[in-house]
Enzyme design. Structure first.
Site, PDB file in Angstrom:
ATOM      1  N   ASP A  35     -10.850   2.263  -3.199  1.00 43.38           N
ATOM      2  CA  ASP A  35     -11.410   2.018  -1.864  1.00 43.38           C
ATOM      3  C   ASP A  35     -12.924   2.072  -1.903  1.00 43.38           C
ATOM      4  OD1 ASP A  35      -9.156   1.468  -0.499  1.00 43.38           O
ATOM      5  OD2 ASP A  35      -8.863   3.480   0.306  1.00 43.38           O
ATOM      6  N   ASP A  51       0.833  -1.204   0.000  1.00 39.34           N
ATOM      7  CA  ASP A  51       0.000   0.000   0.000  1.00 39.34           C
ATOM      8  C   ASP A  51       0.871   1.258   0.000  1.00 39.34           C
ATOM      9  OD1 ASP A  51      -2.282   1.551   0.155  1.00 39.34           O
ATOM     10  OD2 ASP A  51      -3.029   0.639   2.005  1.00 39.34           O
TER      11      ASP A  51
HETATM   12  C1  DGJ Z   1      -5.827   2.035   1.768  1.00 39.20           C
HETATM   13  C2  DGJ Z   1      -6.239   0.791   1.042  1.00 39.20           C
HETATM   14  O1  DGJ Z   1      -6.765   1.118  -0.193  1.00 39.20           O
HETATM   15  C3  DGJ Z   1      -7.222   0.036   1.900  1.00 39.20           C
HETATM   16  O2  DGJ Z   1      -7.684  -1.091   1.212  1.00 39.20           O
HETATM   17  C4  DGJ Z   1      -6.571  -0.345   3.190  1.00 39.20           C
HETATM   18  O3  DGJ Z   1      -5.524  -1.244   2.941  1.00 39.20           O
HETATM   19  C5  DGJ Z   1      -6.061   0.895   3.899  1.00 39.20           C
HETATM   20  N1  DGJ Z   1      -5.237   1.698   3.042  1.00 39.20           N
HETATM   21  C6  DGJ Z   1      -5.278   0.520   5.137  1.00 39.20           C
HETATM   22  O4  DGJ Z   1      -4.695   1.590   5.730  1.00 39.20           O
END
Ligand code: DGJ
Length: 724
Positions: A544, A474
């Site tokens: 997200d 990430d």
């Molecule tokens: C952003 C990601 O897109 C989410 O799926 C998740 O992993 C969060 N970060 C965690 O902080």
């Protein structure tokens, strides 16, 4: 296939259905001749218009400015007369700018060489043309590379700059591709968005001046996408012409379409020149990332299929390249930071019983990470949460018959972390200024060589401690405070690009040392969904926003360029955590099936009638996944355009089967049924749908009747099979 005609000084690159032609103008400059539908003829030099008054490239240079400002260039340079967008700007030791790049030599070779430290398309069945140009006074040489593959319609371009002079020079701008054409009253297509709203398609008319899409966020970004296309006005999914560029890079970029005074159009793409200055010592070279160029005379659909095939066959690597990925359940929307071993195992047990194949433990397992306020950089397991340690948890999950995956955010450092307390100089920073925080975190200065080793070893220590088969990498904030306590003053302008090179190096090491690992890139949702990342990870988290209806536009824009097998898509709980919308569980499943399928929920906590549907959903996904993974994508209709429904189709390469996804967003009163026209089938063949026979021709020209679905947010999958 690539040819060079010694007499006409014309280079011709042929792909399956297109030709890209360039040639020497005035025996000196590398000019653009033609890009479009495949041509047999090689006698195309007339397209350079060298004989036309008043733009004669006078041998005595009387009209050099006019010539340079009108000649269609393969790689433009400023300072000598071309006032359109420049591809390269270099500053000499005397502080002067201005280049005059002329042809020196060329070579044509089989295959395609790897790009130094950068992601790139690959393949032994390729052929490459490399043209060397030089600016005599400075000794700066520019190598233009063009590659084609036997099974693809794409032309791949990249640029290398060599300092052949005696003193250091500074590169202030190095674009990777330039395309000069006559104006055809084009529209410009680009992809825009923001967090939770990535890659929405945007089409506008190209007037005089420039149309720009760019990122200065240090990532390819939610906001703009490293893609730009020129479309003829009649361009639809199936008709009209498209000239597209997609950048194989994950950092700052600039893409520009410029309509110029003589009604020509120039399109350029490359690393964003802002904040960029690369010191090139005598004898050193700089490799710019590559651009994939695609021409289609059958609309956007053919363009998409060309990108999909190229990325599937010549960009993605590793064990999972052609494999159906395990169905996963991710702890993020299931529990956020609130989990421990006991809860994870209870979740995993339920998931395993339903047929889910992998548990991914997302953010929150390390340091003191109980919220997003701290601990990034402290990659040690929080044993208060994970009692018995990571290996115990993973072994128990494995004992349930599931794989185990883990989340990292390796590029970051929280001010509230042991790492920052020990090494405050490891964050990106500008001298004398307080850093700009985003999500309570700073960015590591990856230009420091010891940083790359530190990050890598931290990751490896965790990965070696247990049977971890998947990593979600990430990256949750853009780059700011672009300053390094490591780089000297005259190299600070290299920081953003060096940062990207370090990320690539880390992922290269990771995929090399852990060849069985499934890597999924992610950046605050889909801020790093780009071809650069695809070189390392066969799938990328798309957004997200997991709401099935919001996902339609996000996935449509992503499908425009990227194969469905790369698009991370999960079924989440309702009301949706981002928009609060309530949609049927079936619809959420059908929308997520057009990607790498998984769940973003705690199956113990969702309604029983939804939970019961999970085994059937997984069965459906497994049934369609091979077709979705390898088939040809056709966009039938777009909810963005019609505001009522979305429809897309995947057809097997041999046209023996297809699957159609139909999502009715809003129902309407007073209509009985809807007609959709399928695409990509065999006209003369007979197909079966729900036991009824149809000719391919009828399905494509007359259409298929879909009965009205009652209610909003309804979806259905239609199977089309060749009648035996
Ligand atoms: C952003 C990601 O897109 C989410 O799926 C998740 O992993 C969060 N970060 C965690 O902080």
């Amino acid at each position: 296939m690539i040819t060079y005609n010694e007499n006409t000084k014309i280079f011709k690159l042929d792909t399956k259905t297109t030709s890209y032609v360039l040639g020497l103008a005035d025996d000196k400059y590398v000019g653009h001749v033609y890009y479009g539908k495949k041509l047999e003829s090689t006698d195309l030099g007339y397209l350079l218009r060298l004989e036309e008054p008043p733009f004669v490239p006078s041998k005595n240079l009387r009209e050099k400015v006019t010539f340079l400002d009108t000649c269609p260039m393969e790689y433009s340079f400023s300072g000598s007369g071309d006032f359109r967008e420049s591809c390269i700007t270099a500053t000499t030791a005397e502080g002067q700018q201005g280049l005059d790049l002329t042809y020196v030599s060329h070579r044509i070779y089989t295959g395609k060489e790897a790009l130094d430290s950068l992601p790139a398309t690959w393949g032994a069945d390729g052929e490459t043309l490399e043209i060397t140009m030089e600016d005599e006074p400075t000794g700066i040489r520019v190598l233009l590379s063009y590659s084609v593959f036997a099974d693809s319609d794409a032309v791949i371009r990249s640029v290398k700059v060599i300092n052949g002079g005696k003193e250091a020079v500074y590169l202030d701008r190095v674009m990777s591709a330039c395309l000069d054409m006559d104006n055809e009253n084009y529209d410009v297509l680009s992809l825009h968005g923001s967090w939770a709203r990535e890659r929405h398609m945007e089409r506008q008319s190209l007037g005089y001046g420039s149309c720009v899409t760019e990122s200065l966020r240090g990532e390819s970004s939610h906001q703009d996408h490293p893609f730009l296309a020129l479309l003829t006005k009649n361009c639809t999914q199936a008709e009209g012409e498209v000239y597209a560029m997609n950048f194989v890079y994950s950092g700052n970029f600039l893409a520009k379409a410029q309509r110029c005074q003589h009604d020509t159009v120039r399109m350029v793409m490359g690393i964003h020149p802002e904040n960029f200055r690369w010191k090139l010592e005598a004898g050193e070279s700089f490799q710019a990332p590559e651009v994939v160029c695609v021409y289609s005379d059958e609309g956007l659909g053919k363009m998409s299929r060309t990108f999909h095939d190229l990325y599937r066959n010549h960009l993605i690597r590793g064990k999972y390249k052609d494999q159906i990925r395990p169905v996963l359940v991710n702890s993020w929307e299931a529990a956020y930071f609130d989990f421990d071993t006991e809860q994870l195992l209870a979740l995993a047990k339920q998931a395993a019983e339903l047929g889910i194949e992998m548990l991914v433990m997302d953010d929150g397992w390390f340091g003191q990470r109980n919220s997003d306020e701290g601990s990034l950089g402290d990659w040690t397991v929080n044993e208060e949460k994970l009692k018995g340690g990571l290996k115990y948890l993973v072994d128990e999950v494995n004992a349930l018959g599931m794989k185990f995956g883990i989340w990292f955010e390796p590029e970051m450092i929280s001010p509230d972390s042991d790492l920052y307390r020990a090494h405050p100089d490891w964050a990106l920073q500008l001298k004398g200024r307080t850093g700009s925080m985003a999500r309570a975190q700073y960015v590591l200065d990856l230009s420091r060589p010891e940083m790359v080793d530190y990050v890598y070893e931290s990751l490896c220590a965790v990965l070696r401690s247990a049977n971890i088969e998947y990593v979600k990498w990430d990256m949750n904030r853009p780059l700011t405070d672009i300053g390094s306590t490591y780089l000297p003053a005259d190299r600070q302008g290299e920081l953003s690009h060096r940062y990207m090179l370090a990320v690539y190096e880390l992922q290269e090491r990771l995929t090399r040392d852990f060849p069985d690992l499934l890597l999924e890139n992610c950046s605050s949702g889909g801020a790093r969904f780009d071809p650069g990342m695809l070189y390392y990870s066969p799938q990328i988290w798309c957004s997200d926003d997991t709401d099935a209806i919001e996902r339609l536009a996000i996935q449509e824009g992503t499908q425009l360029l990227y194969p469905l097998s790369t698009i991370g898509a999960h079924v989440s709980d309702c009301p949706n955590h981002t928009v609060g919308r309530v949609t049927p569980f079936e619809t959420r499943g059908i929308v997520a099936m057009a990607g790498t399928f998984g769940y973003e929920l705690d199956p113990r906590k969702i309604p029983a009638e939804d939970r019961e549907k999970i085994p059937g959903q997984i069965e459906d996904y497994k049934k369609y996944a091979p077709l979705i993974q390898k088939g040809d994508y056709y966009r039938i209709s777009s909810y963005q355009d019609n505001h009522l429904f979305d429809c897309y189709e995947i057809v097997s390469k041999d046209k023996s089967e297809a699957v159609v996804f139909f999502i009715q967003v809003l129902n309407e009163p007073n209509y009985r049924s809807r007609k959709i026209r399928l695409q990509g089938l065999e006209e003369k063949a007979t197909y079966l749908i729900d036991g009824k026979s149809y000719s391919g021709e009828a399905l494509m020209s007359a259409g298929l009747i879909l009965q009205r679905l009652q209610g909003d947010f309804q979806a259905q999958i239609i199977e089309v099979r060749l009648k035996s």
